[in-house]
Design a protein around this motif. Structure first.
Motif, PDB file in Angstrom:
ATOM      1  N   LEU A  92       0.676  -1.220  -0.099  1.00 55.28           N
ATOM      2  CA  LEU A  92       0.043   0.039  -0.118  1.00 55.28           C
ATOM      3  C   LEU A  92       0.752   1.369   0.156  1.00 55.28           C
ATOM      4  CD1 LEU A  92      -2.610  -1.197   2.497  1.00 55.28           C
ATOM      5  CD2 LEU A  92      -2.991  -0.772   0.084  1.00 55.28           C
ATOM      6  N   MET A  93       2.113   1.100   0.584  1.00 51.49           N
ATOM      7  CA  MET A  93       2.886   2.305   0.660  1.00 51.49           C
ATOM      8  C   MET A  93       3.687   2.458  -0.645  1.00 51.49           C
ATOM      9  SD  MET A  93       4.408   1.711   4.481  1.00 51.49           S
ATOM     10  CE  MET A  93       5.688   2.923   4.486  1.00 51.49           C
ATOM     11  N   HIS A  94       4.025   1.606  -1.237  1.00 51.29           N
ATOM     12  CA  HIS A  94       4.510   1.782  -2.631  1.00 51.29           C
ATOM     13  C   HIS A  94       3.819   1.227  -3.587  1.00 51.29           C
ATOM     14  CE1 HIS A  94       7.786   0.882   0.639  1.00 51.29           C
ATOM     15  NE2 HIS A  94       8.583   1.646  -0.119  1.00 51.29           N
ATOM     16  N   ASN A  95       4.471   1.884  -4.830  1.00 55.20           N
ATOM     17  CA  ASN A  95       3.689   1.597  -6.123  1.00 55.20           C
ATOM     18  C   ASN A  95       3.906   0.249  -6.666  1.00 55.20           C
ATOM     19  OD1 ASN A  95       1.966   2.280  -8.352  1.00 55.20           O
ATOM     20  ND2 ASN A  95       3.662   3.103  -9.436  1.00 55.20           N
ATOM     21  N   THR A  96       3.259  -0.538  -6.114  1.00 55.95           N
ATOM     22  CA  THR A  96       3.286  -2.147  -6.509  1.00 55.95           C
ATOM     23  C   THR A  96       2.212  -2.582  -7.668  1.00 55.95           C
ATOM     24  OG1 THR A  96       2.040  -2.732  -4.649  1.00 55.95           O
ATOM     25  CG2 THR A  96       4.127  -2.880  -4.343  1.00 55.95           C
ATOM     26  N   LYS A  97       2.461  -3.503  -8.260  1.00 57.54           N
ATOM     27  CA  LYS A  97       1.546  -3.914  -9.298  1.00 57.54           C
ATOM     28  C   LYS A  97       0.216  -4.376  -8.391  1.00 57.54           C
ATOM     29  CE  LYS A  97       4.971  -5.608 -12.283  1.00 57.54           C
ATOM     30  NZ  LYS A  97       5.704  -6.941 -13.198  1.00 57.54           N
ATOM     31  N   PRO A  98      -0.708  -4.301  -9.287  1.00 58.51           N
ATOM     32  CA  PRO A  98      -2.353  -4.634  -8.653  1.00 58.51           C
ATOM     33  C   PRO A  98      -2.462  -6.023  -8.466  1.00 58.51           C
ATOM     34  CG  PRO A  98      -2.387  -3.768 -11.088  1.00 58.51           C
ATOM     35  CD  PRO A  98      -0.849  -3.521 -10.775  1.00 58.51           C
ATOM     36  N   ALA A  99      -1.459  -6.756  -9.160  1.00 55.37           N
ATOM     37  CA  ALA A  99      -1.546  -8.410  -8.935  1.00 55.37           C
ATOM     38  C   ALA A  99      -0.932  -8.797  -7.623  1.00 55.37           C
ATOM     39  CB  ALA A  99      -0.553  -8.971 -10.217  1.00 55.37           C
ATOM     40  N   TRP A 100       0.019  -8.028  -7.186  1.00 52.31           N
ATOM     41  CA  TRP A 100       0.458  -8.242  -5.780  1.00 52.31           C
ATOM     42  C   TRP A 100      -0.561  -8.002  -4.633  1.00 52.31           C
ATOM     43  CZ3 TRP A 100       4.767 -10.663  -4.007  1.00 52.31           C
ATOM     44  CH2 TRP A 100       5.860 -11.030  -4.964  1.00 52.31           C
ATOM     45  N   ARG A 101      -1.106  -6.891  -4.915  1.00 54.01           N
ATOM     46  CA  ARG A 101      -2.137  -6.460  -3.943  1.00 54.01           C
ATOM     47  C   ARG A 101      -3.287  -7.357  -4.026  1.00 54.01           C
ATOM     48  NH1 ARG A 101      -2.444   0.027  -5.213  1.00 54.01           N
ATOM     49  NH2 ARG A 101      -0.067   0.599  -4.792  1.00 54.01           N
ATOM     50  N   LEU A 102      -3.884  -7.705  -5.052  1.00 58.07           N
ATOM     51  CA  LEU A 102      -4.916  -8.531  -5.146  1.00 58.07           C
ATOM     52  C   LEU A 102      -4.621  -9.941  -4.593  1.00 58.07           C
ATOM     53  CD1 LEU A 102      -6.891  -7.807  -8.552  1.00 58.07           C
ATOM     54  CD2 LEU A 102      -7.853  -7.733  -6.061  1.00 58.07           C
ATOM     55  N   GLY A 103      -3.331 -10.502  -5.156  1.00 55.75           N
ATOM     56  CA  GLY A 103      -2.784 -11.554  -4.518  1.00 55.75           C
ATOM     57  C   GLY A 103      -2.782 -11.835  -2.977  1.00 55.75           C
ATOM     58  N   LEU A 104      -2.388 -10.729  -2.125  1.00 50.26           N
ATOM     59  CA  LEU A 104      -2.206 -10.874  -0.906  1.00 50.26           C
ATOM     60  C   LEU A 104      -3.654 -10.636  -0.152  1.00 50.26           C
ATOM     61  CD1 LEU A 104       0.900  -8.655  -0.265  1.00 50.26           C
ATOM     62  CD2 LEU A 104       0.762 -10.905   0.265  1.00 50.26           C
ATOM     63  N   ALA A 105      -4.589  -9.965  -1.013  1.00 51.98           N
ATOM     64  CA  ALA A 105      -5.925 -10.010  -0.356  1.00 51.98           C
ATOM     65  C   ALA A 105      -6.547 -11.269  -0.508  1.00 51.98           C
ATOM     66  CB  ALA A 105      -6.734  -8.811  -1.221  1.00 51.98           C
ATOM     67  N   ILE A 106      -6.349 -12.172  -1.572  1.00 44.84           N
ATOM     68  CA  ILE A 106      -6.888 -13.465  -1.697  1.00 44.84           C
ATOM     69  C   ILE A 106      -6.308 -14.205  -0.557  1.00 44.84           C
ATOM     70  CG2 ILE A 106      -7.007 -15.330  -3.241  1.00 44.84           C
ATOM     71  CD1 ILE A 106      -6.749 -13.533  -5.450  1.00 44.84           C
ATOM     72  N   VAL A 107      -5.087 -14.028  -0.202  1.00 47.14           N
ATOM     73  CA  VAL A 107      -4.606 -15.018   0.666  1.00 47.14           C
ATOM     74  C   VAL A 107      -5.077 -14.556   2.138  1.00 47.14           C
ATOM     75  CG1 VAL A 107      -2.414 -15.611   1.913  1.00 47.14           C
ATOM     76  CG2 VAL A 107      -2.407 -15.711  -0.378  1.00 47.14           C
ATOM     77  N   ALA A 108      -5.098 -13.081   2.370  1.00 50.33           N
ATOM     78  CA  ALA A 108      -5.375 -12.790   3.728  1.00 50.33           C
ATOM     79  C   ALA A 108      -7.035 -12.890   4.105  1.00 50.33           C
ATOM     80  CB  ALA A 108      -5.087 -11.122   3.767  1.00 50.33           C
ATOM     81  N   ALA A 109      -7.714 -13.144   3.176  1.00 47.65           N
ATOM     82  CA  ALA A 109      -9.292 -13.271   3.550  1.00 47.65           C
ATOM     83  C   ALA A 109      -9.304 -14.662   4.166  1.00 47.65           C
ATOM     84  CB  ALA A 109      -9.992 -13.009   2.299  1.00 47.65           C
ATOM     85  N   PRO A 110      -9.090 -15.744   3.715  1.00 47.85           N
ATOM     86  CA  PRO A 110      -9.248 -16.900   4.297  1.00 47.85           C
ATOM     87  C   PRO A 110      -8.364 -17.095   5.597  1.00 47.85           C
ATOM     88  CG  PRO A 110      -7.995 -17.382   2.216  1.00 47.85           C
ATOM     89  CD  PRO A 110      -8.362 -15.992   2.289  1.00 47.85           C
ATOM     90  N   MET A 111      -7.394 -16.492   5.520  1.00 46.58           N
ATOM     91  CA  MET A 111      -6.282 -16.511   6.839  1.00 46.58           C
ATOM     92  C   MET A 111      -7.307 -15.731   8.033  1.00 46.58           C
ATOM     93  SD  MET A 111      -3.914 -17.825   8.445  1.00 46.58           S
ATOM     94  CE  MET A 111      -2.858 -18.324   6.854  1.00 46.58           C
ATOM     95  N   ALA A 112      -7.829 -14.743   7.656  1.00 45.54           N
ATOM     96  CA  ALA A 112      -8.666 -13.965   8.625  1.00 45.54           C
ATOM     97  C   ALA A 112      -9.662 -14.789   9.156  1.00 45.54           C
ATOM     98  CB  ALA A 112      -9.387 -12.460   8.172  1.00 45.54           C
ATOM     99  N   VAL A 113     -10.428 -15.488   8.447  1.00 44.44           N
ATOM    100  CA  VAL A 113     -11.435 -16.484   8.697  1.00 44.44           C
ATOM    101  C   VAL A 113     -10.697 -17.812   9.473  1.00 44.44           C
ATOM    102  CG1 VAL A 113     -13.034 -18.098   8.177  1.00 44.44           C
ATOM    103  CG2 VAL A 113     -12.624 -15.944   6.922  1.00 44.44           C
ATOM    104  N   ALA A 114      -9.687 -18.193   9.390  1.00 45.07           N
ATOM    105  CA  ALA A 114      -8.698 -19.143   9.886  1.00 45.07           C
ATOM    106  C   ALA A 114      -8.472 -18.745  11.320  1.00 45.07           C
ATOM    107  CB  ALA A 114      -7.705 -19.905   9.091  1.00 45.07           C
ATOM    108  N   ARG A 115      -8.077 -17.246  11.341  1.00 42.42           N
ATOM    109  CA  ARG A 115      -7.811 -16.683  12.679  1.00 42.42           C
ATOM    110  C   ARG A 115      -9.022 -16.472  13.766  1.00 42.42           C
ATOM    111  NH1 ARG A 115      -3.417 -18.440  14.877  1.00 42.42           N
ATOM    112  NH2 ARG A 115      -2.283 -17.015  16.301  1.00 42.42           N
ATOM    113  N   SER A 116     -10.043 -16.539  13.152  1.00 46.81           N
ATOM    114  CA  SER A 116     -11.090 -16.099  13.907  1.00 46.81           C
ATOM    115  C   SER A 116     -11.461 -17.086  15.067  1.00 46.81           C
ATOM    116  CB  SER A 116     -12.464 -15.949  13.239  1.00 46.81           C
ATOM    117  OG  SER A 116     -12.872 -17.402  12.723  1.00 46.81           O
ATOM    118  N   PRO A 117     -11.727 -16.501  16.375  1.00 44.52           N
ATOM    119  CA  PRO A 117     -11.564 -17.561  17.380  1.00 44.52           C
ATOM    120  C   PRO A 117     -13.014 -18.561  17.657  1.00 44.52           C
ATOM    121  CG  PRO A 117     -11.611 -15.505  18.136  1.00 44.52           C
ATOM    122  CD  PRO A 117     -11.733 -15.223  16.788  1.00 44.52           C
ATOM    123  N   LEU A 118     -13.444 -19.210  16.577  1.00 47.10           N
ATOM    124  CA  LEU A 118     -14.621 -19.789  16.567  1.00 47.10           C
ATOM    125  C   LEU A 118     -14.412 -20.886  17.574  1.00 47.10           C
ATOM    126  CD1 LEU A 118     -15.763 -19.873  12.783  1.00 47.10           C
ATOM    127  CD2 LEU A 118     -16.365 -18.467  14.619  1.00 47.10           C
TER     128      LEU A 118
END
Length: 339
Positions: free
Chosen positions: A264-290
C-alpha cells in the motif's frame, strides 16, 4: 431468434465482455450448427457438456495468461500468486509437522522414542500427508503443473475426508476445522483454475528449498514460546500474548500485515495487492476464534488476541482490494465484429 439461441447467448454471458464482443456470433453459430435438428425441438437446451466448456473458458479468459488483456492478466497473476503463497504455507507446515513426527518417532539426533512401536502409525501418516504438500509446492516451483494439481487435490481431499469423519463423531469439529479447511481450499482452487494452458510458467529450483528454510527458522525462533516440541503455554500465562504471534499462523498474520502495508505504501503492481488480499481473506477467517466461542475466564485472553489479528487482516484485505481496483486496467471492449 429461437429459444435455443437465446439460451446459448445467456450462457455466453459468463465470458468477459471483450471476448463476447469478438466471438459471440461465431460461437452461437457453431453451437446451433452442432445442435442440428434440436434447434426445432420444443424447450431445447444446451447440453451440460457445452455449459461446462463455456464455464471453463470463462474462468480461463478471466484469469488471463500470456497474450491476455492487461486487466485479466493482472487478475490471473494475482490468483496465481495466491496459489503459490498458499501452497508455500502448506509446505512450511509440512516440514514442521515432519520434523515433529520424526522427533516423536525418535529419529532426530539426541531424541528418545516417545511412543511404542505399535503406536507409530499416526506419526507415519502425518509424515506422508506432509510430504504431499511439500512435493506439491516443489512441483509448482519447478513448473510441473499436473503433478502440483494432483498432489494438492489429494491433500485437500484427505483433509475433507478426515474432517467429515471427525464431524460424524463430534459435530462441534465442523466449527473448529471449517476455517482451516477454507484456508487450504482457497489456494488449491486458485492453483486448479489460474494455472491453465495459457498461464505463464516460471521455474525456480531454489524456491523449492524456501519452505524448508522458513520451517527451520520458525522452529528456532518460536521454540521458547510455543508447544512445537511439546511445551505448554497455558491461556492464563502472560506468554499467551507472545505465543499467539509466534506460532505459525501468528507469524503468517504478521508477515501478511507487513507485506500488505508495504504494497500500500509503494507503487506495487495490482496483481501483488490482489494476491495478498486473496490470501489474507481466508487467513482472517482461519484466525477467528470460533473454537473459543464458549470460552470463559483465562481463555478470553487468547480470544481477544485472535480477534485483533482477524480484524486487522480483514481491514488489510479491504484496503488492498480498494487500492487494486483504483490501478487495475479497465476492460477494453472492442466494437462488434472486431472493428
Amino acid at each position: 431468434m429461437n429459444l435455443l439461441e437465446q439460451r446459448y447467448r445467456f450462457i455466453l454471458k459468463m465470458l468477459p465482455a471483450p471476448y463476447r464482443a469478438e466471438r459471440e456470433e461465431e460461437m452461437v453459430e457453431a453451437f446451433l450448427e452442432g445442435a442440428g435438428h434440436a434447434c426445432d425441438e420444443q424447450n431445447a437446451r444446451p447440453s451440460w457438456r457445452e455449459v461446462a466448456s463455456i464455464a471453463a473458458l470463462a474462468i480461463r479468459s478471466r484469469l488471463g495468461g500470456l497474450g491476455a488483456a492487461p486487466r485479466y492478466r493482472a487478475i490471473g497473476d494475482a490468483v496465481r500468486l495466491a496459489a503459490l503463497l498458499g501452497l508455500g504455507y502448506q509446505a512450511v507446515i509440512g516440514w514442521i509437522t515432519t520434523a515433529f513426527s520424526l522427533r516423536t518417532l525418535g529419529y532426530l539426533p539426541g531424541q528418545s522414542l516417545d511412543i511404542t512401536p505399535d503406536s507409530q502409525l499416526p506419526a507415519l501418516v502425518s509424515i506422508a500427508k506432509s510430504l504431499v504438500w511439500i512435493v506439491a509446492f516443489a512441483a509448482l516451483a519447478l513448473g510441473k503443473m499436473r503433478a502440483a494439481k494432483l498432489l494438492a487435490t489429494l491433500g485437500l481431499l484427505y483433509m475433507l475426508v478426515m474432517a467429515g469423519i471427525d464431524a460424524v463423531t463430534w459435530p462441534r469439529l465442523v466449527i473448529d476445522s471449517g476455517p482451516q479447511i477454507l484456508a487450504t481450499m482457497v489456494p488449491v482452487l486458485a492453483l486448479l483454475t489460474a494455472y491453465h494452458p495459457d498461464a505463464p510458467v516460471r521455474r525456480s529450483l531454489p524456491m523449492t528449498a524456501l519452505p524448508l528454510g522458513l520451517a527451520a527458522l520458525y522452529i528456532a525462533i518460536s521454540l521458547p514460546f510455543t508447544n512445537t516440541w511439546g511445551m505448554t503455554v497455558m491461556p492464563d500465562q502472560p506468554e499467551v500474548w507472545v505465543a499467539s504471534w509466534t506460532e505459525l499462523q501468528g507469524l503468517t498474520v504478521a508477515a501478511l500485515l507487513i507485506a500488505g502495508l508495504l504494497c500500500l505504501m509503494h507503487n506495487t503492481k495490482p496483481a501483488w495487492r490482489l494476491g495478498l488480499a486473496i490470501v489474507a481473506a481466508p487467513m482472517a477467517v482461519a484466525r477467528s476464534p470460533l473454537f473459543l466461542i464458549d470460552a470463559e475466564g483465562p481463555m478470553q485472553t487468547l480470544a481477544i488476541t485472535l480477534i485483533i489479528q482477524s480484524a486487522a487482516l480483514l481491514m488489510l484485505c479491504l484496503m488492498l482490494i480498494i487500492a487494486s481496483l483504483r490501478v487495475l486496467p479497465g476492460p477494453a471492449v472492442p466494437l462488434r465484429g472486431g472493428r
